[in-house]
Write a protein that holds these residues in place. Structure first.
Motif, PDB file in Angstrom:
ATOM      1  N   GLY A 130       0.851  -1.193   0.000  1.00 45.28           N
ATOM      2  CA  GLY A 130       0.000   0.000   0.000  1.00 45.28           C
ATOM      3  C   GLY A 130       0.882   1.236   0.000  1.00 45.28           C
ATOM      4  N   ARG A 131       0.755   2.054   1.038  1.00 40.90           N
ATOM      5  CA  ARG A 131       1.566   3.267   1.161  1.00 40.90           C
ATOM      6  C   ARG A 131       2.614   3.126   2.258  1.00 40.90           C
ATOM      7  N   ASP A 132       2.880   1.892   2.693  1.00 44.99           N
ATOM      8  CA  ASP A 132       3.834   1.633   3.769  1.00 44.99           C
ATOM      9  C   ASP A 132       5.093   0.962   3.225  1.00 44.99           C
ATOM     10  N   THR A 191       8.999  -4.545  10.323  1.00 45.31           N
ATOM     11  CA  THR A 191       8.961  -3.120  10.605  1.00 45.31           C
ATOM     12  C   THR A 191       8.198  -2.439   9.483  1.00 45.31           C
ATOM     13  N   GLU A 192       7.194  -1.650   9.852  1.00 42.76           N
ATOM     14  CA  GLU A 192       6.384  -0.926   8.869  1.00 42.76           C
ATOM     15  C   GLU A 192       6.484   0.563   9.139  1.00 42.76           C
ATOM     16  N   LEU A 193       6.710   1.324   8.073  1.00 43.24           N
ATOM     17  CA  LEU A 193       6.751   2.779   8.157  1.00 43.24           C
ATOM     18  C   LEU A 193       5.817   3.360   7.102  1.00 43.24           C
ATOM     19  N   SER A 194       5.089   4.364   7.478  1.00 37.40           N
ATOM     20  CA  SER A 194       4.272   5.078   6.511  1.00 37.40           C
ATOM     21  C   SER A 194       5.197   5.934   5.649  1.00 37.40           C
ATOM     22  N   ALA A 195       4.971   5.962   4.354  1.00 29.07           N
ATOM     23  CA  ALA A 195       5.825   6.731   3.452  1.00 29.07           C
ATOM     24  C   ALA A 195       5.775   8.218   3.795  1.00 29.07           C
ATOM     25  N   GLU A 196       4.654   8.693   4.341  1.00 28.79           N
ATOM     26  CA  GLU A 196       4.537  10.105   4.696  1.00 28.79           C
ATOM     27  C   GLU A 196       5.421  10.466   5.888  1.00 28.79           C
ATOM     28  N   SER A 197       5.720   9.497   6.767  1.00 26.54           N
ATOM     29  CA  SER A 197       6.511   9.793   7.966  1.00 26.54           C
ATOM     30  C   SER A 197       8.018   9.744   7.708  1.00 26.54           C
ATOM     31  N   VAL A 198       8.444   9.340   6.524  1.00 25.46           N
ATOM     32  CA  VAL A 198       9.870   9.246   6.213  1.00 25.46           C
ATOM     33  C   VAL A 198      10.437  10.652   6.069  1.00 25.46           C
ATOM     34  N   ARG A 199      11.463  10.941   6.854  1.00 32.33           N
ATOM     35  CA  ARG A 199      12.110  12.252   6.835  1.00 32.33           C
ATOM     36  C   ARG A 199      13.303  12.251   5.884  1.00 32.33           C
ATOM     37  N   VAL A 203      19.138  -1.509   5.420  1.00 37.04           N
ATOM     38  CA  VAL A 203      19.325  -2.746   4.666  1.00 37.04           C
ATOM     39  C   VAL A 203      20.659  -2.650   3.937  1.00 37.04           C
ATOM     40  N   LEU A 204      21.489  -3.649   4.129  1.00 38.45           N
ATOM     41  CA  LEU A 204      22.790  -3.714   3.477  1.00 38.45           C
ATOM     42  C   LEU A 204      22.701  -4.568   2.221  1.00 38.45           C
ATOM     43  N   GLY A 205      23.450  -4.187   1.206  1.00 38.01           N
ATOM     44  CA  GLY A 205      23.548  -5.011   0.006  1.00 38.01           C
ATOM     45  C   GLY A 205      22.292  -5.032  -0.840  1.00 38.01           C
ATOM     46  N   ILE A 206      21.505  -3.965  -0.806  1.00 38.66           N
ATOM     47  CA  ILE A 206      20.277  -3.931  -1.601  1.00 38.66           C
ATOM     48  C   ILE A 206      20.627  -3.580  -3.050  1.00 38.66           C
ATOM     49  N   PRO A 207      20.101  -4.333  -4.012  1.00 38.29           N
ATOM     50  CA  PRO A 207      20.361  -4.003  -5.418  1.00 38.29           C
ATOM     51  C   PRO A 207      19.600  -2.738  -5.811  1.00 38.29           C
ATOM     52  N   ARG A 208      20.236  -1.874  -6.574  1.00 37.69           N
ATOM     53  CA  ARG A 208      19.667  -0.621  -7.082  1.00 37.69           C
ATOM     54  C   ARG A 208      18.995   0.198  -5.967  1.00 37.69           C
ATOM     55  N   PRO A 209      19.752   0.634  -4.960  1.00 37.05           N
ATOM     56  CA  PRO A 209      19.142   1.350  -3.836  1.00 37.05           C
ATOM     57  C   PRO A 209      18.518   2.684  -4.235  1.00 37.05           C
ATOM     58  N   HIS A 210      19.041   3.321  -5.275  1.00 39.38           N
ATOM     59  CA  HIS A 210      18.474   4.603  -5.710  1.00 39.38           C
ATOM     60  C   HIS A 210      17.055   4.428  -6.249  1.00 39.38           C
ATOM     61  N   ASP A 211      16.771   3.296  -6.865  1.00 37.82           N
ATOM     62  CA  ASP A 211      15.413   3.040  -7.363  1.00 37.82           C
ATOM     63  C   ASP A 211      14.418   2.968  -6.211  1.00 37.82           C
ATOM     64  N   PHE A 212      14.806   2.327  -5.111  1.00 40.32           N
ATOM     65  CA  PHE A 212      13.897   2.242  -3.960  1.00 40.32           C
ATOM     66  C   PHE A 212      13.723   3.617  -3.322  1.00 40.32           C
ATOM     67  N   ARG A 213      14.790   4.403  -3.256  1.00 42.00           N
ATOM     68  CA  ARG A 213      14.686   5.764  -2.736  1.00 42.00           C
ATOM     69  C   ARG A 213      13.724   6.593  -3.590  1.00 42.00           C
ATOM     70  N   ASP A 214      13.815   6.438  -4.898  1.00 41.23           N
ATOM     71  CA  ASP A 214      12.909   7.161  -5.795  1.00 41.23           C
ATOM     72  C   ASP A 214      11.461   6.733  -5.591  1.00 41.23           C
ATOM     73  N   LEU A 215      11.228   5.443  -5.321  1.00 38.48           N
ATOM     74  CA  LEU A 215       9.863   4.974  -5.043  1.00 38.48           C
ATOM     75  C   LEU A 215       9.291   5.631  -3.787  1.00 38.48           C
ATOM     76  N   ILE A 216      10.122   5.769  -2.768  1.00 39.69           N
ATOM     77  CA  ILE A 216       9.669   6.440  -1.542  1.00 39.69           C
ATOM     78  C   ILE A 216       9.321   7.888  -1.834  1.00 39.69           C
ATOM     79  N   LYS A 217      10.157   8.568  -2.592  1.00 40.26           N
ATOM     80  CA  LYS A 217       9.900   9.967  -2.926  1.00 40.26           C
ATOM     81  C   LYS A 217       8.613  10.100  -3.753  1.00 40.26           C
TER      82      LYS A 217
END
Length: 115
Positions: A41-43, A56-64, A95-109
């Motif tokens: 969903g949005r978590d 561990t679940e975090l809401s995407a809106e609470s990510v600083r 998370v260590l050793g994640i493939p394509r970490p920038h893609d996941f960061r972009d998804l959060i944004k």
């Protein structure tokens, strides 16, 4: 596994004739397979564990802040360390050793922009 720690992987493969290499590779494989980072969903959900689970679940809106660290070798192999911060000085999810970490960061944004 190779992209995460190439020198450790090569060392484990070289130790296969002594049977220690097989144990190292099996432990490493199970450790990699028992960690899952995804959107539900949005978590942002991090689930660790094979027999017992830690979720561990975090809401995407609470990510600083989302921090991506990659050494030169990590950048060449396309992996990195992803740290997600909400309110404190310590990361809520790391998370260590994640493939394509920038893609996941972009998804959060993107999730943050959608709200």
């Amino acid at each position: 596994m190779f992209r995460n720690h190439p020198f450790g992987f090569i060392l484990a493969v070289l130790l296969i004739p002594v049977a220690i290499g097989i144990l190292i590779l099996m432990w490493w494989y199970l450790k990699c397979r028992s960690t899952k980072l995804e959107f539900v969903g949005r978590d942002v959900v991090l689930e660790r564990g094979l027999l017992s689970k830690n979720r561990t679940e975090l809401s995407a809106e609470s990510v600083r802040t989302v921090n991506v660290y990659q050494s030169l070798l990590d950048r060449m192999l396309g992996v990195g360390r992803l740290s997600i911060y909400t309110a404190g000085d310590e990361p809520e999810i790391e998370v260590l050793g994640i493939p394509r970490p920038h893609d996941f960061r972009d998804l959060i944004k993107q999730q943050q922009a959608a709200t």
